[in-house]
Design a protein around this motif. Structure first.
Motif, short mmCIF file in Angstrom:
data_model
loop_
_atom_site.label_atom_id
_atom_site.label_comp_id
_atom_site.label_asym_id
_atom_site.label_seq_id
_atom_site.Cartn_x
_atom_site.Cartn_y
_atom_site.Cartn_z
N LEU A 69 0.81 -1.22 0.00
CA LEU A 69 0.00 0.00 0.00
C LEU A 69 0.84 1.27 0.00
O LEU A 69 0.37 2.33 -0.42
CB LEU A 69 -0.93 0.01 1.22
CG LEU A 69 -2.26 -0.74 1.09
CD1 LEU A 69 -3.03 -0.68 2.40
CD2 LEU A 69 -3.10 -0.18 -0.05
N ASN A 70 2.07 1.17 0.46
CA ASN A 70 2.93 2.36 0.49
C ASN A 70 3.29 2.86 -0.91
O ASN A 70 3.72 4.01 -1.06
CB ASN A 70 4.21 2.06 1.28
CG ASN A 70 3.94 1.81 2.75
OD1 ASN A 70 3.14 2.51 3.37
ND2 ASN A 70 4.59 0.81 3.32
N LYS A 71 3.11 2.01 -1.92
CA LYS A 71 3.41 2.41 -3.29
C LYS A 71 2.17 2.89 -4.05
O LYS A 71 2.28 3.37 -5.18
CB LYS A 71 4.06 1.25 -4.04
CG LYS A 71 5.42 0.84 -3.49
CD LYS A 71 6.05 -0.26 -4.33
CE LYS A 71 7.44 -0.62 -3.82
NZ LYS A 71 8.09 -1.67 -4.65
N VAL A 72 1.01 2.76 -3.44
CA VAL A 72 -0.25 3.12 -4.11
C VAL A 72 -0.44 4.63 -4.09
O VAL A 72 -0.24 5.28 -3.06
CB VAL A 72 -1.44 2.42 -3.42
CG1 VAL A 72 -2.76 2.86 -4.07
CG2 VAL A 72 -1.29 0.91 -3.48
N THR A 73 -0.84 5.18 -5.23
CA THR A 73 -1.07 6.63 -5.31
C THR A 73 -2.55 6.98 -5.39
O THR A 73 -2.94 8.11 -5.08
CB THR A 73 -0.35 7.22 -6.53
OG1 THR A 73 -0.76 6.52 -7.72
CG2 THR A 73 1.16 7.10 -6.37
N SER A 74 -3.39 6.04 -5.83
CA SER A 74 -4.83 6.29 -5.88
C SER A 74 -5.57 4.95 -5.94
O SER A 74 -4.97 3.91 -6.23
CB SER A 74 -5.22 7.17 -7.07
OG SER A 74 -4.90 6.54 -8.30
#
Length: 279
Positions: free
Chosen positions: A70-75
């Motif tokens: 989730l730390n790489k998710v932007t939207s």
């Protein structure tokens, strides 16, 4: 005399055939009756729920780990909304600023692979897999680009159409997958995205479906026409299994992960955070 003997022999053959047919019919009746009364004693475990619509008891609570970092998710792609002129029961994640090969997809819970597909998009093959927990919860991961060796071997058995046909093929027998197992090491597309992002279109679809019961949204009186003006194929698919059993997977992850998801913007500028399933 010879005719008499031949007649007797013929009668014996007829009796034997009738006897064998009766035995065969008895076996069939026994199996059918057994499948109805106690399917777990007659049918393979993987087929029980498909015949009886009965499932094992689900873990309580039933909590997925997210299939990505989730730390790489932007939207966030919200499940149960119109996107690109079509209704999408599934949701997903975008990773703007990341290359497709910087995203790894993991199995979010123990399950079995039951179906999948592969199809070309902009010259790149995209992969989809359907998974099922034995208690009746399914999930789908889509737009996988590079698969782990295990999943590549499964996908090689799927037909590869020349057009954008994502129809799935059953995996028989189903294949066990353990939580945390690597499914893919790249997602989305390496081309066709915005030039500001290097042309990358890095995203993955994730949908969750509760086959134990019909979701609340699809039971509403307005459901048959709710999105007819936005999706030209709504009348064809509104009563599909996918639409009727899709759920808001935000409610099926840990509270900490849910808070992260809700803090992120929607990926879709048209529908925003509107969702038939997420309230």
């Amino acid at each position: 005399m010879n005719n008499y003997i031949k007649s007797k022999q013929y009668d014996k053959v007829k009796l034997m055939r009738k006897f064998l047919l009766l035995i065969f019919a008895g076996i069939i009746i026994f199996l059918v009756a057994g499948a109805i009364r106690t399917p777990e004693k007659v049918l393979p475990k993987a087929l029980i729920n498909r015949v009886t619509n009965s499932y094992e008891k689900c873990p309580d609570p039933f909590t997925f780990k997210t299939p990505i970092d989730l730390n790489k998710v932007t939207s966030i792609l919200y499940p149960g909304q119109i996107r690109g002129g079509n209704y999408k029961a599934h949701g997903g994640f975008r990773f703007d600023g990341s290359r497709p090969d910087e995203i790894t997809v993991y199995a979010p819970i123990d399950a079995q692979v039951i179906a999948g597909a592969r199809y070309p998009v902009n010259g790149e093959v995209q992969y989809t897999f359907d998974f099922e927990h034995l208690c009746g919860i399914r999930y789908r991961l889509g737009h996988l680009l590079t698969l782990s060796p295990k999943f590549q071997a499964i996908a090689e058995k799927f037909p590869l159409p020349t057009d954008l046909n994502s129809r799935t093929t059953q995996v028989s027998p189903p294949i066990d997958v353990k939580q945390g197992e690597i499914i893919a090491t790249a997602v989305g597309l390496t081309k066709g995205g915005p030039q500001t992002l290097g042309g990358y279109n890095t995203f993955v679809d994730w949908g969750v479906y509760d086959y134990r019961q019909q979701n609340e949204a699809s039971q509403m009186p307005d459901w048959p026409t709710r999105h007819a003006s936005e999706d030209s194929e709504w009348s064809k698919y509104y009563n599909s299994e996918i639409y009727q059993h899709a759920v808001c997977w935000f409610d099926w992850i840990s509270e900490a992960d849910k808070a992260k998801v809700l803090s992120l913007p929607s990926s879709d500028t048209q529908s925003g955070k509107n969702s038939d399933y997420c309230k």
